[in-house]
Design an enzyme around this catalytic site. Structure first.
Site, PDB file in Angstrom:
ATOM      1  N   LYS A  10      -2.125  -5.292   4.302  1.00  0.00           N
ATOM      2  CA  LYS A  10      -0.678  -5.510   4.422  1.00  0.00           C
ATOM      3  C   LYS A  10      -0.191  -4.882   5.714  1.00  0.00           C
ATOM      4  CE  LYS A  10       1.695  -2.418   3.829  1.00  0.00           C
ATOM      5  NZ  LYS A  10       2.392  -1.127   3.647  1.00  0.00           N
ATOM      6  N   ASP A 138       4.434  -1.115  -3.268  1.00  0.00           N
ATOM      7  CA  ASP A 138       3.867  -2.297  -2.611  1.00  0.00           C
ATOM      8  C   ASP A 138       3.240  -3.278  -3.598  1.00  0.00           C
ATOM      9  OD1 ASP A 138       4.585  -1.488  -0.071  1.00  0.00           O
ATOM     10  OD2 ASP A 138       2.641  -0.597   0.392  1.00  0.00           O
TER      11      ASP A 138
END
Length: 293
Positions: A10, A138
């Site tokens: 990410k 996340d």
């Protein structure tokens, strides 16, 4: 039965962080994308719910305790209910640990996708997303690994603007950074950012347009992370000094940084040069966007 999938890195193209609330959590606003590189997670039949870790960074997870992959699997099984055959996971850890790449959350997201496909196909997207969100800030974004604008604690997701193909280079100087310590330094500095989404077009027509727009944004955790680990500043300075880098920035709370490049050839050239200059740094040539597999 065996299945495996990518757990992509990410990347926070920008990360704006506000002051902590009464609960101690910081509101944020971030444009997140995912790389076509990352860890790989495999699910196979086993005698019990288990996890084996291998790969170039696997040793860094030794003794860490309850891995997010197992926590994700147990949470999904609790949600799905009913009898379940035991399954075992193998995590091929290819991303640096504590690197600002959402590795643990992405590993958990990959595990949830595999578990739903192989074990609980009737489990709906909303239920799967609730499990992912329960695993950390996340978690929701990393479940589907699509470009998103994340707000709140990271759980409020909306579609990202249209993005061109993003050729990029990821660089980590081989240091780990404690996210809680970065936030403590950030709070001590008191330089809290605006967390309303910045004005942005419906779509960016080119990487040059995106890089120009990103120059008006920031990563609010970059300065405290560099203060904790000056090697991050060395990476940023090195990338910014190279002609192929349209923009260089840190991802998450560090220590990995990224550079966007105009083309695949330029990204490859930059990656090769950085590897030659700094053979002890981790360097990964990739594309950003998502989802990938």
């Amino acid at each position: 039965m065996a299945a495996d999938t990518l757990a992509p890195a990410k990347i926070n193209l920008f990360l704006h962080v506000g002051p902590p609330g009464a609960d101690g959590y910081h509101p944020l606003c971030s444009l997140m994308v995912f790389a076509d590189a990352g860890d790989r997670v495999m699910l196979q039949a086993g005698d019990a719910l288990d996890l084996k870790v291998r790969g170039p960074f696997g040793a860094q997870l030794a003794g860490e305790g309850d891995n997010l992959v197992l926590r994700a699997a147990r949470a999904l099984l609790a949600t799905a209910k009913g009898p379940q055959a035991p399954h075992a996971f193998v995590l091929d850890k290819r991303l640096p640990v504590a690197a600002g790449l959402g590795g643990g959350s992405s590993d958990a997201g990959a595990a949830l996708r595999l578990m739903r496909e192989q074990v609980s196909p009737r489990l709906g997207d909303a239920e799967l997303e609730a499990v992912a969100a329960s695993l950390g800030a996340d978690g929701a974004a990393c479940l589907w690994a699509r470009p998103v604008l994340a707000q709140g604690r990271g759980e409020r997701l909306s579609p990202a603007p249209g993005l061109p193909i993003l050729e990029a280079v990821l660089v980590n100087p081989g240091v780990t950074v404690s996210t809680p310590e970065v936030y403590r330094r950030f709070d001590a500095g008191g330089a809290f950012g605006e967390v309303e989404p910045p004005p942005m077009p419906e779509a960016f027509e080119s990487v040059e347009e995106l890089a120009g727009w990103l120059a008006s944004t920031r990563n609010d955790l970059e300065a405290p992370a560099v203060a904790l680990a000056p090697a991050i500043g060395d990476v940023l300075a090195t990338l910014a000094d190279e002609p192929e880098a349209l923009i260089a920035r840190m991802s998450g709370s560090g220590a990995t940084c990224f550079a966007l490049c105009q083309s695949e050839v330029e990204a490859e050239t930059l990656a090769e040069r950085i590897m030659a200059m700094k053979p002890d740094w981790w360097v990964q040539r990739c594309r950003l966007g998502g989802p990938w597999d």
